[in-house]
Design a protein around this motif. Structure first.
Motif, PDB file in Angstrom:
ATOM      1  N   UNK A  10       8.569   5.681 -83.890  1.00 51.19           N
ATOM      2  CA  UNK A  10       7.928   5.436 -82.599  1.00 51.19           C
ATOM      3  C   UNK A  10       6.525   4.875 -82.807  1.00 51.19           C
ATOM      4  N   UNK A  11       5.807   5.407 -83.784  1.00 52.28           N
ATOM      5  CA  UNK A  11       4.466   4.890 -84.092  1.00 52.28           C
ATOM      6  C   UNK A  11       4.533   3.416 -84.492  1.00 52.28           C
ATOM      7  N   UNK A  12       5.540   3.069 -85.274  1.00 57.76           N
ATOM      8  CA  UNK A  12       5.729   1.679 -85.685  1.00 57.76           C
ATOM      9  C   UNK A  12       6.078   0.797 -84.493  1.00 57.76           C
ATOM     10  N   UNK A  13       6.889   1.329 -83.593  1.00 56.22           N
ATOM     11  CA  UNK A  13       7.215   0.596 -82.366  1.00 56.22           C
ATOM     12  C   UNK A  13       5.950   0.295 -81.571  1.00 56.22           C
ATOM     13  N   UNK A  14       5.078   1.285 -81.450  1.00 59.21           N
ATOM     14  CA  UNK A  14       3.833   1.084 -80.705  1.00 59.21           C
ATOM     15  C   UNK A  14       3.004  -0.044 -81.321  1.00 59.21           C
ATOM     16  N   UNK A  15       2.881  -0.027 -82.632  1.00 63.02           N
ATOM     17  CA  UNK A  15       2.088  -1.056 -83.300  1.00 63.02           C
ATOM     18  C   UNK A  15       2.718  -2.439 -83.118  1.00 63.02           C
ATOM     19  N   UNK A  16       4.032  -2.507 -83.222  1.00 65.99           N
ATOM     20  CA  UNK A  16       4.728  -3.790 -83.061  1.00 65.99           C
ATOM     21  C   UNK A  16       4.533  -4.350 -81.657  1.00 65.99           C
ATOM     22  N   UNK A  17       4.679  -3.483 -80.640  1.00 69.90           N
ATOM     23  CA  UNK A  17       4.547  -3.950 -79.262  1.00 69.90           C
ATOM     24  C   UNK A  17       3.118  -4.338 -78.926  1.00 69.90           C
TER      25      UNK A  17
ATOM     26  N   UNK B  51      -1.020   1.582 -77.307  1.00 73.84           N
ATOM     27  CA  UNK B  51      -1.684   2.452 -78.273  1.00 73.84           C
ATOM     28  C   UNK B  51      -0.846   3.690 -78.569  1.00 73.84           C
ATOM     29  N   UNK B  52      -1.270   4.415 -79.568  1.00 66.82           N
ATOM     30  CA  UNK B  52      -0.526   5.560 -80.105  1.00 66.82           C
ATOM     31  C   UNK B  52      -1.484   6.744 -80.191  1.00 66.82           C
ATOM     32  N   UNK B  53      -1.111   7.849 -79.553  1.00 69.88           N
ATOM     33  CA  UNK B  53      -1.961   9.036 -79.512  1.00 69.88           C
ATOM     34  C   UNK B  53      -1.263  10.214 -80.191  1.00 69.88           C
ATOM     35  N   UNK B  54      -1.951  10.808 -81.149  1.00 72.21           N
ATOM     36  CA  UNK B  54      -1.379  11.901 -81.936  1.00 72.21           C
ATOM     37  C   UNK B  54      -2.010  13.233 -81.542  1.00 72.21           C
ATOM     38  N   UNK B  55      -1.201  14.179 -81.071  1.00 73.28           N
ATOM     39  CA  UNK B  55      -1.730  15.524 -80.842  1.00 73.28           C
ATOM     40  C   UNK B  55      -1.649  16.351 -82.120  1.00 73.28           C
ATOM     41  N   UNK B  56      -2.633  17.215 -82.306  1.00 78.99           N
ATOM     42  CA  UNK B  56      -2.552  18.186 -83.385  1.00 78.99           C
ATOM     43  C   UNK B  56      -1.925  19.464 -82.867  1.00 78.99           C
ATOM     44  N   UNK B  57      -2.476  20.607 -83.247  1.00 84.93           N
ATOM     45  CA  UNK B  57      -1.968  21.894 -82.770  1.00 84.93           C
ATOM     46  C   UNK B  57      -2.575  22.162 -81.401  1.00 84.93           C
ATOM     47  N   UNK B  58      -1.864  21.728 -80.375  1.00 81.82           N
ATOM     48  CA  UNK B  58      -2.288  21.938 -78.996  1.00 81.82           C
ATOM     49  C   UNK B  58      -1.539  23.150 -78.456  1.00 81.82           C
ATOM     50  N   UNK B  59      -2.218  23.987 -77.718  1.00 80.97           N
ATOM     51  CA  UNK B  59      -1.617  25.233 -77.217  1.00 80.97           C
ATOM     52  C   UNK B  59      -0.649  24.940 -76.082  1.00 80.97           C
ATOM     53  N   UNK B  60       0.553  24.530 -76.451  1.00 83.58           N
ATOM     54  CA  UNK B  60       1.609  24.248 -75.483  1.00 83.58           C
ATOM     55  C   UNK B  60       2.801  25.170 -75.737  1.00 83.58           C
TER      56      UNK B  60
ATOM     57  N   UNK C  29      -8.889   1.277 -67.699  1.00 79.59           N
ATOM     58  CA  UNK C  29      -9.629   0.050 -68.008  1.00 79.59           C
ATOM     59  C   UNK C  29     -10.820   0.297 -68.925  1.00 79.59           C
ATOM     60  N   UNK C  30     -11.255   1.561 -69.035  1.00 82.59           N
ATOM     61  CA  UNK C  30     -12.347   1.876 -69.935  1.00 82.59           C
ATOM     62  C   UNK C  30     -12.028   1.597 -71.393  1.00 82.59           C
ATOM     63  N   UNK C  31     -10.732   1.531 -71.712  1.00 82.86           N
ATOM     64  CA  UNK C  31     -10.294   1.224 -73.078  1.00 82.86           C
ATOM     65  C   UNK C  31      -9.763  -0.203 -73.158  1.00 82.86           C
ATOM     66  N   UNK C  32     -10.351  -1.098 -72.393  1.00 82.64           N
ATOM     67  CA  UNK C  32      -9.809  -2.446 -72.240  1.00 82.64           C
ATOM     68  C   UNK C  32      -9.789  -3.279 -73.513  1.00 82.64           C
ATOM     69  N   UNK C  33     -10.562  -2.887 -74.542  1.00 82.64           N
ATOM     70  CA  UNK C  33     -10.547  -3.638 -75.800  1.00 82.64           C
ATOM     71  C   UNK C  33      -9.900  -2.830 -76.922  1.00 82.64           C
ATOM     72  N   UNK C  34      -9.127  -1.837 -76.548  1.00 86.93           N
ATOM     73  CA  UNK C  34      -8.442  -0.990 -77.526  1.00 86.93           C
ATOM     74  C   UNK C  34      -6.932  -1.212 -77.408  1.00 86.93           C
ATOM     75  N   UNK C  35      -6.340  -1.785 -78.454  1.00 87.57           N
ATOM     76  CA  UNK C  35      -4.896  -1.931 -78.506  1.00 87.57           C
ATOM     77  C   UNK C  35      -4.457  -1.913 -79.966  1.00 87.57           C
ATOM     78  N   UNK C  36      -3.251  -1.445 -80.196  1.00 88.93           N
ATOM     79  CA  UNK C  36      -2.749  -1.328 -81.559  1.00 88.93           C
ATOM     80  C   UNK C  36      -3.404  -0.203 -82.335  1.00 88.93           C
TER      81      UNK C  36
END
Length: 257
Positions: free
Chosen positions: A160-167, A178-187, A237-244
């Protein structure tokens, strides 16, 4: 700020719910989905009363036509093109590699990879210029040895991470991915994993939690709202220059650069 329109997958609890809550609290219009009708109704109730609107659909994203049906119905309910999609899926239970079967791997593929593929494929024609897609995975993508019993999840979430980068390259410049990684989140899922590890090792759950927290530089599990804040920023839109990009919300857990 005008309301934007978002899809948040698997949002009846955990990280998905937290992201949906952050967005509707900010005044955006959100469509969520979940497999269990009662959990979905409860999530919709808890999300009501915020400035934004929320729509819910009972949907199993692991079914072939589930994502397409949910996206089409949500676009109608939201009344226009989409400004973003939060791609979120469940994960398989823990098992060391030696105890996994072909069925475990095939089932994991249908649970993790195909829902992500089908969801973004269905959403793509409805995404407005300047919109964003955020894929949620796991810290095991960056450091599989953190939880060796999640070998199936680590391998398939890496896809899935690779898919995100490709797209991010294929869909630029109109759509950011973009790709967001959670660590140990209390869920609920992390609590379940901790309980299973405690049962397997014969120690108290509290000890398992303490051992895990000792590995986190910030010294604690994250709150789902902290993760949601990062996801909402990437969608905005605050992350408008963040992709990949790959962003980790893990309290410093992942040791790699």
């Amino acid at each position: 700020m005008s309301a934007r329109r978002y899809l948040v997958a698997a949002a009846t609890s955990g990280l998905g719910f937290a992201v949906a809550e952050n967005l509707v609290h900010a005044g955006h219009d959100v469509a969520i989905c979940g497999r269990d009708e009662l959990r979905l109704a409860d999530a919709l109730q808890r999300l009501s009363g915020h400035p934004g609107t929320v729509h819910g659909t009972k949907c199993d994203l692991t079914h072939g036509d589930g994502p397409q049906t949910w996206v089409a119905g949500s676009v109608d309910k939201l009344g226009g093109t989409l400004d973003g999609v939060f791609v979120n899926t469940g994960g398989p239970g823990p098992a060391p590699f030696a105890k996994t079967t072909d069925e475990d791997w095939l089932s994991g593929f249908q649970q993790i990879v195909m829902p992500a593929v089908r969801l973004v494929r269905a959403a793509h024609p409805h995404l407005a210029a300047g919109s964003a897609v955020v894929f949620s995975t796991s810290s095991v993508v960056r450091e599989p040895s953190l939880t060796p019993e999640l070998v199936v999840s680590a391998a398939l979430r890496s896809a899935v991470a690779t898919l995100a980068k490709s797209l991010s390259r294929e869909w630029a410049p109109e759509i950011r991915v973009n790709h967001l990684i959670p660590g140990r989140i209390a869920t609920e899922r992390v609590r379940s994993l901790d309980a299973k590890r405690a049962a397997a090792t014969g120690v108290a759950v509290e000890e398992v939690v303490q051992q895990s927290q000792a590995k986190i530089p910030l010294g604690r599990y994250g709150d789902a709202k902290e993760y949601a804040a990062a996801a909402s920023w990437l969608l905005s839109p605050g992350a408008s220059y963040v992709t990949g990009a790959t962003l980790t919300a893990d309290g410093g857990l992942v040791a790699g650069v």
